[in-house]
Design a protein around this motif. Structure first.
Motif, PDB file in Angstrom:
ATOM      1  N   LEU A   1      34.394  39.577  43.018  1.00  0.00           N
ATOM      2  CA  LEU A   1      34.230  39.579  41.565  1.00  0.00           C
ATOM      3  C   LEU A   1      35.551  39.868  40.855  1.00  0.00           C
ATOM      4  CD1 LEU A   1      30.786  41.390  41.217  1.00  0.00           C
ATOM      5  CD2 LEU A   1      31.283  38.961  40.887  1.00  0.00           C
ATOM      6  N   THR A   2      36.395  40.683  41.467  1.00  0.00           N
ATOM      7  CA  THR A   2      37.716  40.937  40.888  1.00  0.00           C
ATOM      8  C   THR A   2      38.548  39.665  40.880  1.00  0.00           C
ATOM      9  OG1 THR A   2      37.706  43.259  41.592  1.00  0.00           O
ATOM     10  CG2 THR A   2      39.846  42.275  41.118  1.00  0.00           C
TER      11      THR A   2
ATOM     12  N   CYS B   1      37.386  36.701  40.721  1.00  0.00           N
ATOM     13  CA  CYS B   1      36.774  35.866  39.685  1.00  0.00           C
ATOM     14  C   CYS B   1      37.352  36.218  38.314  1.00  0.00           C
ATOM     15  CB  CYS B   1      35.261  36.061  39.699  1.00  0.00           C
ATOM     16  SG  CYS B   1      34.376  35.186  38.388  1.00  0.00           S
ATOM     17  N   LEU B   2      37.474  37.509  38.029  1.00  0.00           N
ATOM     18  CA  LEU B   2      38.037  37.949  36.759  1.00  0.00           C
ATOM     19  C   LEU B   2      39.519  37.604  36.659  1.00  0.00           C
ATOM     20  CD1 LEU B   2      36.299  41.435  36.400  1.00  0.00           C
ATOM     21  CD2 LEU B   2      35.779  39.349  35.117  1.00  0.00           C
ATOM     22  N   LYS B   3      40.244  37.721  37.739  1.00  0.00           N
ATOM     23  CA  LYS B   3      41.664  37.366  37.729  1.00  0.00           C
ATOM     24  C   LYS B   3      41.867  35.892  37.387  1.00  0.00           C
ATOM     25  CE  LYS B   3      43.532  40.745  41.023  1.00  0.00           C
ATOM     26  NZ  LYS B   3      44.187  40.896  42.360  1.00  0.00           N
ATOM     27  N   ALA B   4      40.974  35.053  37.865  1.00  0.00           N
ATOM     28  CA  ALA B   4      41.090  33.623  37.591  1.00  0.00           C
ATOM     29  C   ALA B   4      40.866  33.308  36.115  1.00  0.00           C
ATOM     30  CB  ALA B   4      40.097  32.848  38.453  1.00  0.00           C
TER      31      ALA B   4
ATOM     32  N   GLU C   1      36.039  49.166  37.606  1.00  0.00           N
ATOM     33  CA  GLU C   1      35.216  49.970  36.700  1.00  0.00           C
ATOM     34  C   GLU C   1      34.271  49.083  35.888  1.00  0.00           C
ATOM     35  OE1 GLU C   1      35.308  53.475  36.640  1.00  0.00           O
ATOM     36  OE2 GLU C   1      36.347  52.918  38.482  1.00  0.00           O
ATOM     37  N   PHE C   2      34.760  47.936  35.472  1.00  0.00           N
ATOM     38  CA  PHE C   2      33.932  47.011  34.690  1.00  0.00           C
ATOM     39  C   PHE C   2      32.786  46.467  35.531  1.00  0.00           C
ATOM     40  CE2 PHE C   2      33.130  42.508  33.587  1.00  0.00           C
ATOM     41  CZ  PHE C   2      32.561  42.689  32.329  1.00  0.00           C
ATOM     42  N   ILE C   3      33.075  46.057  36.754  1.00  0.00           N
ATOM     43  CA  ILE C   3      32.048  45.491  37.636  1.00  0.00           C
ATOM     44  C   ILE C   3      30.950  46.513  37.911  1.00  0.00           C
ATOM     45  CG2 ILE C   3      31.616  44.620  39.971  1.00  0.00           C
ATOM     46  CD1 ILE C   3      34.554  43.503  39.835  1.00  0.00           C
TER      47      ILE C   3
ATOM     48  N   ARG D   1      25.592  32.116  38.027  1.00  0.00           N
ATOM     49  CA  ARG D   1      26.678  31.262  37.537  1.00  0.00           C
ATOM     50  C   ARG D   1      27.851  32.146  37.118  1.00  0.00           C
ATOM     51  NH1 ARG D   1      27.665  28.429  32.404  1.00  0.00           N
ATOM     52  NH2 ARG D   1      26.016  29.747  31.553  1.00  0.00           N
ATOM     53  N   LEU D   2      28.832  32.288  38.008  1.00  0.00           N
ATOM     54  CA  LEU D   2      29.926  33.219  37.760  1.00  0.00           C
ATOM     55  C   LEU D   2      30.881  32.734  36.680  1.00  0.00           C
ATOM     56  CD1 LEU D   2      30.808  34.551  41.319  1.00  0.00           C
ATOM     57  CD2 LEU D   2      29.445  35.626  39.525  1.00  0.00           C
TER      58      LEU D   2
END
Length: 262
Positions: free
Chosen positions: A49-50, A52-55, A75-77, A86-87
């Motif tokens: 998930l990290t 995914c956020l970086k992208a 912390e957000f996750i 659907r990411l």
């Protein structure tokens, strides 16, 4: 034995909190240590998930430092995990989280860059429809003002207290270097997509108010009133023509009694 949905809820809660107490009796790993196997799964979940956020927020990563971003993402996750499979829709609340995240309080530019990048992500994930011809102005009687304009579904907006477009543009060249504090300058940005090209336009306050009001389903008359409140010299005809020429108008509609799209 609990039902599958109950077990899934417990598993999700354990992954986010790291506390396996509620599912300890449900985990089996043969001769292996079950908790260690679970931690591997948990770590992989957070790592995926990290990434995914970086992208979605690449410039935010560079502004904040990759290690700090990973900490903030963790912390957000934990507090706001994905709610659907659907990411591509995940991360919409990240910039709001950063705005309230205590370690970011002295660096508000980080949250505002994340808001701009989420607008860009929304533009990439939405469809582009065929633009309407400018002749539609006469055909629909738009000069009366009581008609609404349907704008491109991929049109997004972002407001920042910093000149973020320059920083974002430098990122495209891979030369993001901030040698000193940014000078405060309110930026009102419209983000849209034409084919594979992302277009970011910094708008004057009156034009920004006009475009955003139209995108929210207000009539031309109501949107113009918001623009005129910011600039008494706002030229409705010129600005409407500019919208068509920018290929952002895809059609017209008749607003409801409340002045919004039905």
């Amino acid at each position: 034995m609990p039902g599958l949905h109950v077990l899934q809820d417990k598993m999700a809660a354990a992954i986010l909190s790291g506390d396996t107490g509620a599912i300890a009796d449900e985990i089996r790993a043969g001769q292996a240590y079950a908790a260690a196997r679970f931690n591997i799964f948990r770590n992989n979940t957070f790592a995926s998930l990290t990434e995914c956020l970086k992208a979605v927020f690449p410039v935010t990563v560079r502004l904040s430092d990759e290690r700090f971003f990973a900490y903030a993402a963790h912390e957000f996750i934990a507090k706001r995990p994905p709610r659907e499979a659907r990411l591509s829709s995940y991360g919409g609340e990240f910039w709001k989280f950063l705005a309230k995240f205590e370690p970011c309080r002295d660096f508000p530019v980080i949250a505002e860059m994340a808001a701009l990048e989420w607008a860009i992500a929304g533009t990439l994930n939405e469809a582009e429809e065929a633009p309407a011809p400018i002749s539609l102005i006469r055909e629909a009687g738009i000069d009366g003002g009581r008609i609404g304009l349907c704008l491109q579904p991929n049109l997004r907006f972002a407001v920042a207290r910093w000149p973020l477009l320059g920083v974002w543009s430098d990122h495209k060249k891979e030369t993001v270097v901030i040698t000193g504090p940014l000078k405060r300058k309110v930026s009102r940005v419209a983000v849209s997509r034409r084919g594979d090209d992302i277009q970011l336009l910094e708008l004057e306050p009156s034009r920004f108010a006009f475009w955003r009001a139209l995108s929210r389903g207000l009539s031309i008359e109501a949107a113009a009133a918001r623009a005129l409140a910011r600039d008494p010299l706002f030229d409705l005809v010129r600005e409407t023509i500019a919208l068509f020429r920018s290929q952002l108008v895809i059609g017209v509609f008749t607003p409801t009694e409340k002045g919004t799209r039905p």
